[in-house]
Scaffold this active site. Structure first.
Site, short mmCIF file in Angstrom:
data_model
loop_
_atom_site.label_atom_id
_atom_site.label_comp_id
_atom_site.label_asym_id
_atom_site.label_seq_id
_atom_site.Cartn_x
_atom_site.Cartn_y
_atom_site.Cartn_z
N ASP A 254 -151.83 48.86 -29.17
CA ASP A 254 -150.43 48.12 -29.61
C ASP A 254 -149.70 48.11 -28.34
O ASP A 254 -149.89 48.97 -27.41
CB ASP A 254 -149.78 48.67 -30.60
CG ASP A 254 -150.49 48.30 -31.94
OD1 ASP A 254 -151.17 47.52 -32.05
OD2 ASP A 254 -150.07 49.25 -32.90
N LYS A 276 -148.23 42.78 -30.03
CA LYS A 276 -147.22 43.02 -31.15
C LYS A 276 -146.11 43.71 -30.86
O LYS A 276 -145.79 44.76 -31.21
CB LYS A 276 -147.93 43.82 -32.44
CG LYS A 276 -149.08 43.14 -32.88
CD LYS A 276 -148.64 43.17 -34.42
CE LYS A 276 -149.67 43.31 -35.62
NZ LYS A 276 -149.73 44.82 -35.98
N ASP A 309 -147.92 57.47 -36.20
CA ASP A 309 -148.86 57.44 -37.17
C ASP A 309 -149.54 56.26 -37.55
O ASP A 309 -148.83 55.28 -37.96
CB ASP A 309 -148.39 58.34 -38.41
CG ASP A 309 -149.54 58.66 -39.36
OD1 ASP A 309 -150.25 59.77 -39.28
OD2 ASP A 309 -149.65 57.97 -40.04
N MET A 389 -138.14 50.05 -37.16
CA MET A 389 -137.73 48.65 -36.92
C MET A 389 -136.50 48.23 -37.29
O MET A 389 -136.36 47.03 -37.63
CB MET A 389 -139.03 47.73 -37.50
CG MET A 389 -140.48 48.11 -36.90
SD MET A 389 -141.53 47.11 -37.91
CE MET A 389 -141.96 48.09 -39.24
N1 SAH Z 1 -146.54 53.64 -36.77
C1 SAH Z 1 -145.46 53.99 -35.99
C2 SAH Z 1 -144.33 52.98 -36.47
C3 SAH Z 1 -144.50 51.63 -35.95
S1 SAH Z 1 -143.33 50.35 -36.26
C4 SAH Z 1 -144.93 55.46 -36.29
O1 SAH Z 1 -145.43 56.22 -37.09
O2 SAH Z 1 -144.21 55.99 -35.82
C5 SAH Z 1 -142.51 50.40 -34.92
C6 SAH Z 1 -141.20 51.21 -35.08
O3 SAH Z 1 -141.20 52.66 -34.91
C7 SAH Z 1 -140.14 50.82 -33.69
O4 SAH Z 1 -139.68 49.78 -34.26
C8 SAH Z 1 -139.35 52.06 -33.86
O5 SAH Z 1 -138.39 51.97 -35.10
C9 SAH Z 1 -140.30 53.15 -34.19
N2 SAH Z 1 -140.71 53.90 -32.96
C10 SAH Z 1 -141.82 53.86 -32.49
N3 SAH Z 1 -141.90 54.70 -31.42
C11 SAH Z 1 -140.50 55.17 -31.27
C12 SAH Z 1 -140.29 56.05 -30.43
N4 SAH Z 1 -140.70 56.55 -29.28
N5 SAH Z 1 -138.90 56.17 -30.40
C13 SAH Z 1 -137.97 55.55 -31.40
N6 SAH Z 1 -138.63 54.74 -32.27
C14 SAH Z 1 -140.01 54.55 -32.22
#
Ligand code: SAH
Length: 481
Positions: A254, A276, A309, A389
């Protein structure tokens, strides 16, 4: 070999020590260290020690080593295949070396490389697989650092896998012709289904997979690992994720996974970005599903790398369903989700005794409908809410939660780029949250955490979420007075 290549002065060989005597002379920690090292082998250990320190004495008792409780004499070395002079006393060590040489024995004098016939390596032990690291006594600490790096790379089950392999050698040699087919069998054995089953401790499945592979004449089958890459810091990748990335033929990732994390994978693995990022979908979800199925059917080892995750807002459900329907084998490797990384950056207890005992993972997008989702009442009941998000709908989230009865004073923590060097922390209240939506200085991913437990965080490194508005308001109030 080029003539400019440096020559090795202490050449590594693997010496058979089973049932042979290794004599260690000494009472203290030098002797103990060598005893521990040699104790990893099946050698018969003889400790020559007239006054063993308590730790050495305990080690001798616990490991059933032979103990000669007399003072050192040349005869105490009799019959030894290897000798360690580990007394810590230079004169005595020199005497032991001289005696050993007179008897034609190989000797190592601890910390005196000039007296040594051989050096002991730093070991990564996955017996029967052993990695030995040597520096000819030049830099033992460096050897230890290399050791720990290699140790992390190799699966703990590698030894069992190698032992299983040796039990298949005869059958493989009988059934598969020498050359490509046999090589393909072993390649798949050590990186494919047998290795994967062993890795998770399923010995019987590993045997079944090895049999099946033999029946298929070593033909590879594809496999897709849906792997959590964590929030962005390279060292928050799990060891398993790293191992799979090192073995992958293809890494499908991604946009949220940073380049530095992808670079942890095998250098010659093919990399396929599937985008994405908000607003620019480079591939649709169904195209991604099709891609994974096609790669798997093609016999490739695929790592599908997702941020955080894979099972948290990662659309893994759809990818798993597609792989299942297509009969492509897959597995899930968990990762550190963004909420946990953000909480760690903020030193924020997600559950807090007497304050919050449950937690909600949400996108907040379901707050837009007419009916409030169930989790809104959990939030009012004190749950800690992690909003993924949630930046572009921050105002909706705040307004609806306040309407639903959550206090506008409820604490809110916001982390941009959690776990990464460029992270930024902001704090405020639910009433301040709408400001998040209007901040155009944030370009990284943003995690919002709402709830009373947030008040337990460390606010010394965070800035006010809605500072400008408040400052302006205070100024206006001052002007009126
Ligand atoms: N699977 C991912 C989430 C994917 S959705 C997980 O478990 O973290 C994508 C969202 O995750 C982003 O819009 C943001 O809200 C959050 N996100 C992912 N990485 C981040 C980071 N390093 N710092 C803050 N928010 C993060």
């Amino acid at each position: 070999m080029s003539s400019s290549e440096p020559k090795i002065n202490a050449f590594p060989i693997f010496m058979k020590v089973k049932n042979r005597v290794v004599a260690i002379v000494g009472n203290g920690e030098e002797a103990l260290a060598k005893a521990r090292l040699m104790g990893q082998s099946s050698a018969s250990i003889r400790i020559v020690s007239d006054a063993p320190g308590p730790e050495l004495a305990a080690w001798i008792a616990a490991n059933g080593a032979a103990h000669l409780a007399s003072s050192y004499q040349a005869e105490t070395l009799a019959g030894a295949a290897l000798v360690f002079a580990a007394t810590g006393d230079e004169t005595l060590d020199r005497r032991i070396v001289a005696d050993a040489h007179a008897a034609g024995l190989c000797v190592n004098a601890v910390d005196r490389p000039e007296l040594c016939d051989f050096f002991t390596p730093a070991l990564v032990n996955r017996a029967p697989v052993v990695v030995a690291i040597g520096t000819e006594g030049a830099a033992p600490v460096l050897a230890q650092q290399i050791r720990s790096r290699i140790d992390r790379m190799l699966s703990p089950s590698l030894g069992r896998l190698a032992t299983l392999a040796s039990s298949y050698r005869a059958a493989v040699e009988r059934i598969l012709p020498k050359g490509t087919a046999r090589r393909a069998y072993w390649t798949e054995f050590f990186a494919g289904a047998p290795a994967r089953a062993m890795e998770i401790g399923h010995y019987d499945d590993a045997v079944a997979a090895a049999d099946e592979l033999l029946a298929r004449q070593g033909a590879t089958v594809g496999h897709v690992a849906l792997v959590g890459a964590g929030p962005g810091a390279e060292d928050l990748l799990t060891l398993r994720a790293h191992r799979l990335m090192m073995e992958a033929d293809v890494i499908v990732h991604d946009a949220l996974v940073p380049e530095a994390v992808i670079a942890m994978g095998r250098r010659d693995a093919e990399r396929i970005p599937v985008g994405k990022r908000k607003g620019c979908h480079s591939k649709s979800q169904s195209e991604i599903n099709d891609l994974l199925v096609a790669l798997g059917r093609d016999g490739r080892r695929v790592v599908r790398l997702k941020s955080g995750d894979p099972l948290v807002f990662g659309r893994a459900g759809e990818e798993m369903a597609a792989l299942r329907d297509a009969g492509v084998s897959y597995e899930i490797v968990p990762g550190v989700t963004a909420a946990f990384a953000a909480a760690a950056d903020f030193e924020l207890p997600l559950t807090l005794r007497g304050v919050s005992s449950s937690m909600v993972f949400t996108t907040g997008h379901d707050l837009k409908g007419d009916v409030l989702p169930d989790w809104a009442s959990l939030a009012i009941g004190g749950a800690t809410v992690a909003v993924y998000m949630g930046r572009s709908i921050a105002a909706d989230v705040a307004t609806r939660l306040i309407e639903a009865g959550l206090s506008p004073d409820t604490a809110v923590a916001v982390v941009e780029n959690a776990s990464r060097a460029e992270k930024r922390l902001f704090h405020g209240t639910l009433a301040d949250l709408p400001a998040l939506q209007d901040r155009d200085d944030l370009s990284g991913p943003v995690m919002t955490i709402i709830g009373d437990a947030v008040a337990g965080a460390n606010f010394t490194r965070s800035r006010a979420l809605a500072a400008p508005r408040r400052a302006a308001a205070a100024l206006a109030a001052g002007a009126d007075a």
